[in-house]
Design an enzyme around this catalytic site. Structure first.
Site, PDB file in Angstrom:
ATOM      1  N   ARG A  86       0.819  -1.226   0.000  1.00  0.00           N
ATOM      2  CA  ARG A  86       0.000   0.000   0.000  1.00  0.00           C
ATOM      3  C   ARG A  86       0.857   1.283   0.000  1.00  0.00           C
ATOM      4  NH1 ARG A  86      -4.000  -0.432   4.790  1.00  0.00           N
ATOM      5  NH2 ARG A  86      -2.232  -1.511   5.728  1.00  0.00           N
ATOM      6  N   LYS A 125     -20.110   3.061  -7.650  1.00  0.00           N
ATOM      7  CA  LYS A 125     -19.492   1.760  -7.889  1.00  0.00           C
ATOM      8  C   LYS A 125     -19.123   1.552  -9.358  1.00  0.00           C
ATOM      9  CE  LYS A 125     -21.643  -1.956  -6.447  1.00  0.00           C
ATOM     10  NZ  LYS A 125     -20.669  -2.971  -6.011  1.00  0.00           N
ATOM     11  N   GLY A 182     -26.003   0.211  15.594  1.00  0.00           N
ATOM     12  CA  GLY A 182     -25.170  -0.844  16.164  1.00  0.00           C
ATOM     13  C   GLY A 182     -23.864  -0.365  16.741  1.00  0.00           C
ATOM     14  N   CYS A 202      -8.387   1.135   0.956  1.00  0.00           N
ATOM     15  CA  CYS A 202      -8.266  -0.252   0.519  1.00  0.00           C
ATOM     16  C   CYS A 202      -9.071  -1.147   1.444  1.00  0.00           C
ATOM     17  CB  CYS A 202      -6.804  -0.692   0.585  1.00  0.00           C
ATOM     18  SG  CYS A 202      -5.741   0.321  -0.429  1.00  0.00           S
ATOM     19  N   HIS A 238     -22.301  10.444   7.869  1.00  0.00           N
ATOM     20  CA  HIS A 238     -21.137  10.775   7.050  1.00  0.00           C
ATOM     21  C   HIS A 238     -20.749  12.237   7.193  1.00  0.00           C
ATOM     22  CE1 HIS A 238     -21.383   6.859   5.212  1.00  0.00           C
ATOM     23  NE2 HIS A 238     -22.668   7.062   5.005  1.00  0.00           N
ATOM     24  N   CYS A 260     -26.825   5.187   9.755  1.00  0.00           N
ATOM     25  CA  CYS A 260     -25.907   4.042   9.761  1.00  0.00           C
ATOM     26  C   CYS A 260     -25.195   3.994  11.109  1.00  0.00           C
ATOM     27  CB  CYS A 260     -24.921   4.162   8.593  1.00  0.00           C
ATOM     28  SG  CYS A 260     -24.001   2.644   8.248  1.00  0.00           S
TER      29      CYS A 260
HETATM   30  N1  GLN Z   1     -24.109  -2.564  12.565  1.00  0.00           N
HETATM   31  C1  GLN Z   1     -23.138  -1.917  11.734  1.00  0.00           C
HETATM   32  C2  GLN Z   1     -22.667  -0.650  12.414  1.00  0.00           C
HETATM   33  O1  GLN Z   1     -23.443  -0.052  13.112  1.00  0.00           O
HETATM   34  C3  GLN Z   1     -23.711  -1.575  10.401  1.00  0.00           C
HETATM   35  C4  GLN Z   1     -22.684  -0.970   9.488  1.00  0.00           C
HETATM   36  C5  GLN Z   1     -23.154  -0.767   8.084  1.00  0.00           C
HETATM   37  O2  GLN Z   1     -24.327  -0.760   7.810  1.00  0.00           O
HETATM   38  N2  GLN Z   1     -22.254  -0.568   7.170  1.00  0.00           N
HETATM   39  O3  GLN Z   1     -21.536  -0.221  12.242  1.00  0.00           O
HETATM   40 ZN    ZN Z   2     -25.277   1.223   7.233  1.00  0.00          ZN
END
Ligand code: GLN
Ligand code: ZN
Length: 758
Positions: free
Chosen positions: A16, A116, A436, A520, A698, A730
């Site tokens: 890398r 993508k 999570g 990566c 994000h 997320c």
């Molecule tokens: N459970 C994961 C988290 O909270 C879900 C991550 C994801 O959706 N990419 O990090």
């Molecule tokens: Zn997610």
């Protein structure tokens, strides 16, 4: 002599090197010259490794992304790249990542959109167009690399993205049709090809992978227009396709006035003989015979069995190459000194794949005897893998064949389950939860690292993780969230964590593959039948549940996501591998249920990524993917609540499949689009509970309660309020506690406000 060539080589470096050089520049720790020097060294090394090829690719090397490079070559970097002072490299990085190394936060511009690259895990920067887009040639980068390679003694073949695919990859912000730009674009391509010819290259690889997708008549016609226009160019064009079958575009590809066609003979094996028959006798047929998308050795003898008759028929017109650019595989297996030798003997990374190519060519030119040793060794490896008891576990095969539709079905329909769950969990309206993970502090990463290296004893590590779990639970209780999580402090990565505990996986140390820019990933290698020797998450989750009276949500990664983010077997259908994973996850789900965990989330972050390139193939994939999820999730009682999570923003086109997953609750990304993504739910009545994300994880911006309330009110226009949850987009692992706390406070405050007016 059979011509061998390569479509592209990994540019990140075996260790890398490019990543670290880029990040040093971006963090102000080094200058542009240092980056350029590293890049030149990498190119030199890459070409050294490709020295035995008849034609080595040039121009495939990129400091960030090959599509962005093409935009630069065509003079199509967005205007805002030039908004600030700085070098041309600064301008390039401004589009790549929103800021140049010299920019302070005040001067950043928005980065180009990333998406993508076909059905791979590589992401490219989307070209930006408008009706007024003009092009101008900047061939310096290509010509410099051509000169470098020639100075190194190679016969170089420049690699460029073809004009139609280039337009097809881009987006017009103003709603205009990128195809309208083709007449203005073609003169630039002509000029470029003339310069390349003048610099001494005979062949140019012109990538047109759009040909493996479903194209409308306009786009098909554009191919005819473009290549008739380029017909008189002084170089020979190798029209290059990969990642799939040409199907209805096969004849078109044969008839274009070009000097040769490259077909991905791995993913389009069934089209080889047709192409060999149809291709006019003056054109070259390049076949991609080594899989550029996985890490397995090629069965060279079996490949020769079908190649030899073709060689007889096509003679010098037959060229050999990997199926696609080797960008999608790690660099060098030689670096893997600690890999299990038996399994290591089954693998080939980029460098080894080129060696295989050389063996095939030699066998075609001089007979198999000329490479008998190599072929024997290859056969030994292939046979050892085929017969290994570590790959084939009869108990797994039996479990797979015993799968019945009932395995994937809940006992009762959603309405009945929802009533029982309501009674059990007594959740308020608009329940609040998270996805999570909680912030992964440097201390936590350090503890995991020391544990892995053996410098932190297992019992001390357990204490550390438990402390972190306790802290997380405490914070969530203080915040007043309704369904808590343990925070995932023990997980490095949502797939690797599970792969490490499943039988049938190995891990490389340096098997890095570029995902985008300097980022990566190191996909785990799924080599054999999957079993789950022990429970994988139960102890941590049970501990977390013991700390609170609130319901705690157990957290798992689903079978489709584990599959899509691993290097997987090529000796059985992806479907079978996925079902094996599903059975293993199912056992974990049942163990969690037995441990008293009433709510279980099974993340399917990568479900969408597995979609085939052609929409007409989607159903085949979705059928087994959804079945796999259902098998993993549905072995539980009606009062156990199954959640799933998906973190992509397009679900309109697969909403029916998502509903068929039949999770009791789904959480999805929506906040960035201001809930507009929920338009998918206008024409489709999603039947179960849903948590549209209200916090864009994000972004460093923290939402205020009023924003959350208004987002949820918008959501309630689409989905009945009694089925709505409140949660972030997320997981929170990349954010800091200082950001997360106020964001979650806003969520909880909004929930209270909404309940008050319920
Ligand atoms: N459970 C994961 C988290 O909270 C879900 C991550 C994801 O959706 N990419 O990090
Ligand atoms: Zn997610």
């Amino acid at each position: 002599m059979t011509i061998t060539h390569n479509l592209g080589y990994p540019r990140i470096g075996a260790h890398r090197e490019l990543k670290f050089a880029l990040e040093a520049l971006w963090h102000g720790k080094s200058g542009e010259n240092a980056l350029r020097a590293t890049a030149a060294e990498l190119r030199e090394e890459n070409w050294r490794q490709q020295a035995d090829l008849s034609l080595a690719p040039i121009g495939d090397f990129s400091l960030y992304d090959q599509v962005l490079d093409m935009s630069a070559t065509l003079g199509n970097l967005p205007e805002r790249a030039r908004a600030n002072e700085g070098s041309s490299l600064d301008a390039y990085f401004r589009i790549a990542r929103g800021r140049a190394s010299s920019d302070t936060a005040c001067c950043s511009v928005h980065a180009g959109e990333m998406t993508k690259w076909f059905d791979t895990n590589y992401h490219y920067i989307v070209p930006e167009f408008s009706a007024g887009t003009t092009f101008s040639l900047n061939a310096d980068r290509l010509l410099e690399q051509l000169a470098e390679a020639r100075a190194q003694g190679l016969t170089a073949k420049p690699v460029i993205i073809g004009p139609v695919t280039y337009l097809w990859l881009g987006k017009a912000q103003d709603g205009s049709n990128p195809l309208d730009l083709l007449p203005d674009l073609l003169p630039i391509y002509r000029e470029l090809l003339e310069k390349i010819a003048a610099a001494g290259a005979e062949w140019v690889q012109i990538d047109e992978p759009a040909l493996v997708t479903e194209l409308s008549a306009d786009w098909r016609h554009a191919f005819a227009l473009a290549y008739h226009d380029l017909k008189t160019t002084p170089v020979k064009l190798l029209l290059t396709t990969y990642f799939g079958e040409l199907r209805e575009n096969l004849q078109l590809a044969c008839e274009l006035p070009i000097a040769g066609v490259h077909l991905d003979a791995i993913s389009a094996h069934g089209e080889v003989s047709q192409l060999a028959d149809w291709l006019p006798a003056h054109k070259v047929l390049s076949l991609g015979v080594i899989n550029g998308r996985n890490i397995w050795k090629t069965d060279l003898n079996a490949t020769l069995d079908w190649l030899e008759p073709l060689k007889e028929k096509l003679e010098e017109r037959l060229w050999l190459a990997p199926s696609c650019s080797l960008l999608h595989v790690p660099v060098d297996l030689e670096s893997e000194t600690t890999l299990d030798p038996e399994i290591g003997n089954w693998l080939a990374f980029a460098r080894q794949k080129l060696q295989e190519l050389g063996i095939l060519a030699k066998a075609l030119d001089h007979g198999r005897e000329a490479v008998s040793q190599e072929l024997k060794a290859n056969l030994g490896a292939v046979e050892s893998r085929r017969q290994s008891a570590r790959v084939h576990n009869p108990a797994v095969a039996q479990a797979l064949s015993a799968i019945t539709p009932e395995l994937g079905a809940r006992k009762s329909p959603f309405s009945a389950r929802a009533a029982l769950q309501k009674q059990r969990f007594q959740l308020p309206a608009y329940p609040t939860t998270t996805i999570g993970s909680f912030p992964q502090t440097p201390e936590i990463r350090q503890a995991r690292k020391e544990f892995r290296q053996g410098t932190l004893a297992p019992q001390d590590y357990t204490v550390r993780i438990k402390e972190e779990i306790a802290y997380c639970v405490e914070r969530q209780e203080a915040l007043g969230l309704d369904v808590l999580v343990h925070g995932e402090a023990e997980r490095n990565d949502m797939v690797e964590y599970f792969g490490e505990q499943l039988e049938g996986y190995v891990f490389s140390r340096f098997g890095w593959v570029q995902s985008y820019g300097s980022r990566c990933v190191k996909p785990p290698i799924l080599f054999g039948d999957i079993t789950r020797p022990n429970a994988m998450t139960v102890d941590w989750i049970r501990y977390a549940q013991s700390l609170t009276d609130k319901p705690l949500k157990g957290m798992l990664t689903g079978p489709v996501t584990i599959l899509n983010w691993s290097f997987v077997r090529d000796d059985q259908p992806r479907r079978d591998t996925c079902l094996q994973l599903a059975l293993a996850v199912r056992e974990e789900v049942q163990d969690l249920e037995n441990a008293g965990v009433g709510i279980i989330q099974i993340d399917e972050a990568a479900l969408r990524e597995g979609l085939p390139l052609r929409q007409s193939d989607w159903n085949g994939y979705l059928e087994w993917a959804i079945e796999a999820f259902r098998i993993s999730a549905n072995g539980v009682g009606d009062d156990t609540q199954i959640h799933t999570h998906m973190c992509y923003s397009q679900f309109n086109d697969i909403i029916g499949a998502i509903a068929r997953m039949d999770a009791d609750v789904i959480t999805i990304e929506t906040s960035r689009s201001n809930m507009e993504l929920l338009d998918a739910f206008k024409g489709f009545e999603y039947p179960n509970d849903i948590g549209p994300g209200v916090y864009d994880i994000h972004s460093p911006n923290t939402p205020k309660a009023a924003q959350v309330t208004s987002l949820m009110k918008k959501a309630a226009e689409r989905i009945p309020a009694q089925r709505l949850w409140i949660n972030p987009d997320c997981g929170l692992k990349t954010r800091r506690w200082e950001e997360v706390i106020p964001a979650l406070e806003a969520m909880v405050a909004a929930a209270k406000e909404l309940r008050a007016h319920h």
